[in-house]
Scaffold this motif. Structure first.
Motif, mmCIF file in Angstrom:
data_model
loop_
_atom_site.group_PDB
_atom_site.id
_atom_site.type_symbol
_atom_site.label_atom_id
_atom_site.label_comp_id
_atom_site.label_asym_id
_atom_site.label_seq_id
_atom_site.Cartn_x
_atom_site.Cartn_y
_atom_site.Cartn_z
ATOM 1 N N GLY A 24 44.129 37.795 37.804
ATOM 2 C CA GLY A 24 43.783 37.975 39.209
ATOM 3 C C GLY A 24 44.688 38.939 39.939
ATOM 4 O O GLY A 24 44.336 39.436 41.001
ATOM 5 N N LEU A 28 44.805 38.184 44.061
ATOM 6 C CA LEU A 28 44.624 36.735 43.978
ATOM 7 C C LEU A 28 45.818 36.010 44.569
ATOM 8 O O LEU A 28 45.657 35.001 45.262
ATOM 9 C CB LEU A 28 44.396 36.312 42.529
ATOM 10 C CG LEU A 28 44.211 34.805 42.293
ATOM 11 C CD1 LEU A 28 43.087 34.246 43.156
ATOM 12 C CD2 LEU A 28 43.943 34.526 40.821
ATOM 13 N N LYS A 190 37.803 33.399 41.066
ATOM 14 C CA LYS A 190 37.047 34.527 41.608
ATOM 15 C C LYS A 190 37.158 35.756 40.717
ATOM 16 O O LYS A 190 36.266 36.596 40.679
ATOM 17 C CB LYS A 190 37.559 34.844 43.019
ATOM 18 C CG LYS A 190 36.860 36.011 43.701
ATOM 19 C CD LYS A 190 37.396 36.218 45.105
ATOM 20 C CE LYS A 190 36.751 37.421 45.780
ATOM 21 N NZ LYS A 190 37.290 37.648 47.146
ATOM 22 N N TYR A 191 38.272 35.861 40.005
ATOM 23 C CA TYR A 191 38.549 37.054 39.214
ATOM 24 C C TYR A 191 38.515 36.736 37.723
ATOM 25 O O TYR A 191 38.852 35.629 37.314
ATOM 26 C CB TYR A 191 39.934 37.610 39.564
ATOM 27 C CG TYR A 191 40.095 38.007 41.013
ATOM 28 C CD1 TYR A 191 39.718 39.271 41.451
ATOM 29 C CD2 TYR A 191 40.638 37.121 41.949
ATOM 30 C CE1 TYR A 191 39.877 39.647 42.783
ATOM 31 C CE2 TYR A 191 40.801 37.480 43.278
ATOM 32 C CZ TYR A 191 40.413 38.746 43.684
ATOM 33 O OH TYR A 191 40.575 39.099 45.007
ATOM 34 N N GLN A 195 42.025 41.590 35.342
ATOM 35 C CA GLN A 195 41.532 42.200 36.578
ATOM 36 C C GLN A 195 41.636 43.711 36.461
ATOM 37 O O GLN A 195 42.734 44.263 36.436
ATOM 38 C CB GLN A 195 42.348 41.688 37.771
ATOM 39 C CG GLN A 195 42.007 42.356 39.088
ATOM 40 C CD GLN A 195 40.536 42.217 39.433
ATOM 41 O OE1 GLN A 195 39.745 43.108 39.152
ATOM 42 N NE2 GLN A 195 40.169 41.108 40.007
ATOM 43 N N ASN A 197 40.266 45.967 38.591
ATOM 44 C CA ASN A 197 40.068 46.697 39.844
ATOM 45 C C ASN A 197 41.384 47.126 40.498
ATOM 46 O O ASN A 197 41.380 47.834 41.491
ATOM 47 C CB ASN A 197 39.276 45.834 40.828
ATOM 48 C CG ASN A 197 37.880 45.532 40.322
ATOM 49 O OD1 ASN A 197 37.293 46.338 39.612
ATOM 50 N ND2 ASN A 197 37.361 44.363 40.664
#
Length: 239
Positions: A24, A28, A190-191, A195, A197
């Motif tokens: 995350g 996160l 959520k991730y 990750q 991104n």
């Protein structure tokens, strides 16, 4: 000081000075704190603080009193350089959460991000419980396996990452409960575990062993090989 199992992965993280290498990433981390009522009266411990990115953020964003602790001397040096550069009131110490040098009942909030899998989890959780004030909060973003792996696969993962253990979600919860933690919650993921991104933050050491330049690729290969098995959970609980 209790040694952590040697691994190329941990060498890679320290020499490259990667901030927020946990699932995350830093996005996160910041989201997790939004759900907590942190303010400038808080004394916070960042267990396994690495280069100090999270510890520095807590001090800068919330005005909290922060202590960061890491067993790796390279990480400790980089974390100290960070808080000195930005003149933040963060104390950085070298130590192990398995046998922490800090006194009882002094922290309002403790966070660990991809730390407890590398150490003796039951022993470390007892130390975290000891360090928290009554009613204090603990949040852990920790590696979790979704199903039991055979011995050879577990050993491959352990040897590469340097993990002490690979635990199921239910095993993590059992350890929290056995330690005495209450109000144990598992937060939505959520991730993905990797990750993509974010551009990671790097603080390179002056000398990096040539073999460490391949470790990131090996890491992605491990994640791909064990897709669906290697995962993470965000746990929160109260003393």
């Amino acid at each position: 000081m209790v040694p952590i199992t040697h691994s190329k992965y941990l060498d890679f993280l320290s020499k490259f000075g990667i901030g927020s290498a946990h699932p995350g990433g830093f996005d996160l981390t910041k989201e997790i704190f939004l759900t907590e009522k942190i303010n400038k009266t808080y004394h916070i411990l960042d267990v396994g603080c690495g280069t100090g990115q999270t510890a520095a953020y807590l001090a800068a964003q919330y005005g909290a009193k922060v202590t960061g602790m890491d067993i790796n001397p390279i990480m400790v040096e980089k974390a100290k350089n960070r808080v000195t550069k930005y003149q933040l009131p963060v104390e950085i110490i070298q130590g192990s959460i398995e046998n922490c040098p800090l006194e009882n009942n002094q922290f309002d909030f403790i966070i660990s991000e991809s730390v407890l899998a590398f150490v003796n989890a039951p022993k470390s959780l007892k130390e975290i419980y000891r360090l928290l004030k009554s009613g204090g909060r603990f949040i852990a973003n920790e590696l979790t396996i979704n199903y039991q792996l055979d011995t050879s696969n577990k050993e491959e993962i352990k040897q590469f990452y340097g993990f002490d253990s690979s635990l199921l979600e239910t095993e993590w919860i059992d350890f929290f409960e056995q330690t005495g933690f209450k109000n144990i919650e598992i937060h939505p993921q959520k991730y993905p575990i990797v990750q993509n991104n974010q551009i990671p933050e790097y603080q390179y050491s002056e000398y990096i062993e040539p073999e460490l330049f391949m470790v990131m690729i090996e890491h992605f290969n491990m994640i791909a090989k064990y897709e669906g098995a290697l995962d993470y959970r965000i746990f929160s609980c109260t003393k």
